[in-house]
Design a protein around this motif. Structure first.
Motif, PDB file in Angstrom:
ATOM      1  N   UNK A   1     117.310  50.069 108.178  1.00 13.47           N
ATOM      2  CA  UNK A   1     116.658  50.874 109.225  1.00 13.47           C
ATOM      3  C   UNK A   1     115.437  51.655 108.793  1.00 13.47           C
ATOM      4  N   UNK A   2     115.268  51.886 107.476  1.00 11.12           N
ATOM      5  CA  UNK A   2     114.161  52.749 107.055  1.00 11.12           C
ATOM      6  C   UNK A   2     113.518  52.237 105.774  1.00 11.12           C
ATOM      7  N   UNK A   3     112.218  51.996 105.846  1.00  7.79           N
ATOM      8  CA  UNK A   3     111.479  51.579 104.656  1.00  7.79           C
ATOM      9  C   UNK A   3     110.347  52.544 104.307  1.00  7.79           C
ATOM     10  N   UNK A   4     110.095  53.513 105.205  1.00 13.29           N
ATOM     11  CA  UNK A   4     109.003  54.451 104.953  1.00 13.29           C
ATOM     12  C   UNK A   4     109.294  55.800 105.600  1.00 13.29           C
ATOM     13  N   UNK A   5     108.611  56.811 105.077  1.00 10.92           N
ATOM     14  CA  UNK A   5     108.657  58.160 105.641  1.00 10.92           C
ATOM     15  C   UNK A   5     107.214  58.604 105.831  1.00 10.92           C
ATOM     16  N   UNK A   6     106.893  59.052 107.040  1.00 13.45           N
ATOM     17  CA  UNK A   6     105.561  59.585 107.332  1.00 13.45           C
ATOM     18  C   UNK A   6     105.664  61.084 107.542  1.00 13.45           C
ATOM     19  N   UNK A   7     104.866  61.838 106.797  1.00 15.37           N
ATOM     20  CA  UNK A   7     104.858  63.296 106.902  1.00 15.37           C
ATOM     21  C   UNK A   7     103.553  63.780 107.523  1.00 15.37           C
ATOM     22  N   UNK A   8     103.688  64.631 108.531  1.00 16.37           N
ATOM     23  CA  UNK A   8     102.548  65.253 109.190  1.00 16.37           C
ATOM     24  C   UNK A   8     102.813  66.747 109.256  1.00 16.37           C
ATOM     25  N   UNK A   9     101.770  67.529 109.128  1.00 16.26           N
ATOM     26  CA  UNK A   9     101.871  68.978 109.208  1.00 16.26           C
ATOM     27  C   UNK A   9     101.241  69.464 110.508  1.00 16.26           C
ATOM     28  N   UNK A  10     101.754  70.559 111.037  1.00 19.86           N
ATOM     29  CA  UNK A  10     101.202  71.164 112.236  1.00 19.86           C
ATOM     30  C   UNK A  10     101.192  72.681 112.070  1.00 19.86           C
ATOM     31  N   UNK A  11     100.417  73.348 112.880  1.00 13.28           N
ATOM     32  CA  UNK A  11     100.478  74.806 112.892  1.00 13.28           C
ATOM     33  C   UNK A  11     101.183  75.310 114.149  1.00 13.28           C
ATOM     34  N   UNK A  12     101.794  74.384 114.894  1.00 12.67           N
ATOM     35  CA  UNK A  12     102.484  74.723 116.140  1.00 12.67           C
ATOM     36  C   UNK A  12     103.963  74.359 116.027  1.00 12.67           C
ATOM     37  N   UNK A  13     104.812  75.352 116.056  1.00 10.64           N
ATOM     38  CA  UNK A  13     106.257  75.131 115.918  1.00 10.64           C
ATOM     39  C   UNK A  13     106.799  74.160 116.965  1.00 10.64           C
ATOM     40  N   UNK A  14     106.204  74.123 118.144  1.00 11.85           N
ATOM     41  CA  UNK A  14     106.664  73.219 119.210  1.00 11.85           C
ATOM     42  C   UNK A  14     106.452  71.747 118.863  1.00 11.85           C
ATOM     43  N   UNK A  15     105.608  71.462 117.886  1.00 12.78           N
ATOM     44  CA  UNK A  15     105.340  70.079 117.495  1.00 12.78           C
ATOM     45  C   UNK A  15     106.226  69.586 116.359  1.00 12.78           C
ATOM     46  N   UNK A  16     107.079  70.445 115.810  1.00 20.11           N
ATOM     47  CA  UNK A  16     107.988  70.046 114.736  1.00 20.11           C
ATOM     48  C   UNK A  16     108.976  69.030 115.315  1.00 20.11           C
ATOM     49  N   UNK A  17     109.073  67.861 114.652  1.00 16.12           N
ATOM     50  CA  UNK A  17     109.910  66.800 115.209  1.00 16.12           C
ATOM     51  C   UNK A  17     110.324  65.806 114.137  1.00 16.12           C
ATOM     52  N   UNK A  18     111.272  64.942 114.503  1.00 16.48           N
ATOM     53  CA  UNK A  18     111.642  63.813 113.663  1.00 16.48           C
ATOM     54  C   UNK A  18     112.026  62.653 114.559  1.00 16.48           C
ATOM     55  N   UNK A  19     111.638  61.459 114.119  1.00 19.27           N
ATOM     56  CA  UNK A  19     111.929  60.252 114.880  1.00 19.27           C
ATOM     57  C   UNK A  19     111.997  59.078 113.918  1.00 19.27           C
ATOM     58  N   UNK A  20     113.008  58.249 114.095  1.00 12.76           N
ATOM     59  CA  UNK A  20     113.139  57.035 113.309  1.00 12.76           C
ATOM     60  C   UNK A  20     112.831  55.869 114.236  1.00 12.76           C
ATOM     61  N   UNK A  21     111.715  55.194 113.965  1.00 12.65           N
ATOM     62  CA  UNK A  21     111.364  54.013 114.758  1.00 12.65           C
ATOM     63  C   UNK A  21     110.530  53.072 113.905  1.00 12.65           C
ATOM     64  N   UNK A  22     110.681  51.796 114.187  1.00 15.46           N
ATOM     65  CA  UNK A  22     109.932  50.766 113.462  1.00 15.46           C
ATOM     66  C   UNK A  22     110.102  50.904 111.950  1.00 15.46           C
ATOM     67  N   UNK A  23     111.320  51.184 111.519  1.00 14.35           N
ATOM     68  CA  UNK A  23     111.687  51.306 110.100  1.00 14.35           C
ATOM     69  C   UNK A  23     110.965  52.454 109.386  1.00 14.35           C
ATOM     70  N   UNK A  24     110.478  53.416 110.160  1.00 21.10           N
ATOM     71  CA  UNK A  24     109.788  54.568 109.583  1.00 21.10           C
ATOM     72  C   UNK A  24     110.377  55.859 110.143  1.00 21.10           C
ATOM     73  N   UNK A  25     110.645  56.798 109.249  1.00 20.38           N
ATOM     74  CA  UNK A  25     111.076  58.133 109.652  1.00 20.38           C
ATOM     75  C   UNK A  25     109.822  58.992 109.755  1.00 20.38           C
ATOM     76  N   UNK A  26     109.503  59.403 110.979  1.00 17.58           N
ATOM     77  CA  UNK A  26     108.337  60.241 111.228  1.00 17.58           C
ATOM     78  C   UNK A  26     108.793  61.692 111.274  1.00 17.58           C
ATOM     79  N   UNK A  27     108.266  62.504 110.366  1.00 17.91           N
ATOM     80  CA  UNK A  27     108.590  63.923 110.332  1.00 17.91           C
ATOM     81  C   UNK A  27     107.322  64.745 110.515  1.00 17.91           C
ATOM     82  N   UNK A  28     107.368  65.655 111.463  1.00 18.71           N
ATOM     83  CA  UNK A  28     106.289  66.622 111.620  1.00 18.71           C
ATOM     84  C   UNK A  28     106.869  67.972 111.268  1.00 18.71           C
TER      85      UNK A  28
END
Length: 130
Positions: A79-106
């Motif tokens: 299910x997971x081959x990569x992790x993408x990390x993004x930073x934000x200055x807005x707490x409302x944008x903090x999120x996590x999603x696993x799709x297309x074999x990538x864990x997206x973390x903001x």
């Protein structure tokens, strides 16, 4: 981005990130690529970059929790081959999603506070999808 941010980002890219990916690979038993949206980490000051090690620690612990046995390792590998990390200055944008074999973390490492997902939150979320 000033010189201090450029130097710290380069140090992370050449030293911390390869070592971190190696730890993940050893824990999971397969390569996990970590992609960092550097522009979102260097857009403010050195603070977000200095907090990246904390996020690395939570991600390492999350992989360790999932990969305690061969069943967990195989499930994560499927299910997971990569992790993408993004930073934000807005707490409302903090999120996590696993799709297309990538864990997206903001995460929020900029602004007036620090907010990211804990190892237990990430493991709990990912485990339900394995």
């Amino acid at each position: 981005m000033g010189l201090a941010e450029k130097r710290l980002a380069e140090s992370i890219k050449t030293d911390s990130l390869p070592a971190f990916e190696s730890k993940l690979n050893n824990l999971a038993g397969y390569p996990i690529k970590v992609n960092i949206d550097w522009n979102t980490f260097t857009a403010f000051d050195t603070y977000p970059l200095s907090r990246l090690e904390i996020v690395f620690g939570d991600l390492e612990s999350f992989v360790k929790k999932i990969c305690t046995d061969d069943m967990g390792k195989e499930a994560l590998k499927e299910k997971m081959s990569a992790i993408n990390l993004t930073n934000t200055d807005n707490r409302d944008n903090v999120s996590m999603e696993l799709k297309d074999a990538t864990l997206f973390l903001t995460v929020q490492l900029a602004g007036d506070s620090f907010s990211s997902q804990t190892d237990s939150q990430i493991a709990g979320y990912v485990e339900t999808l394995l």
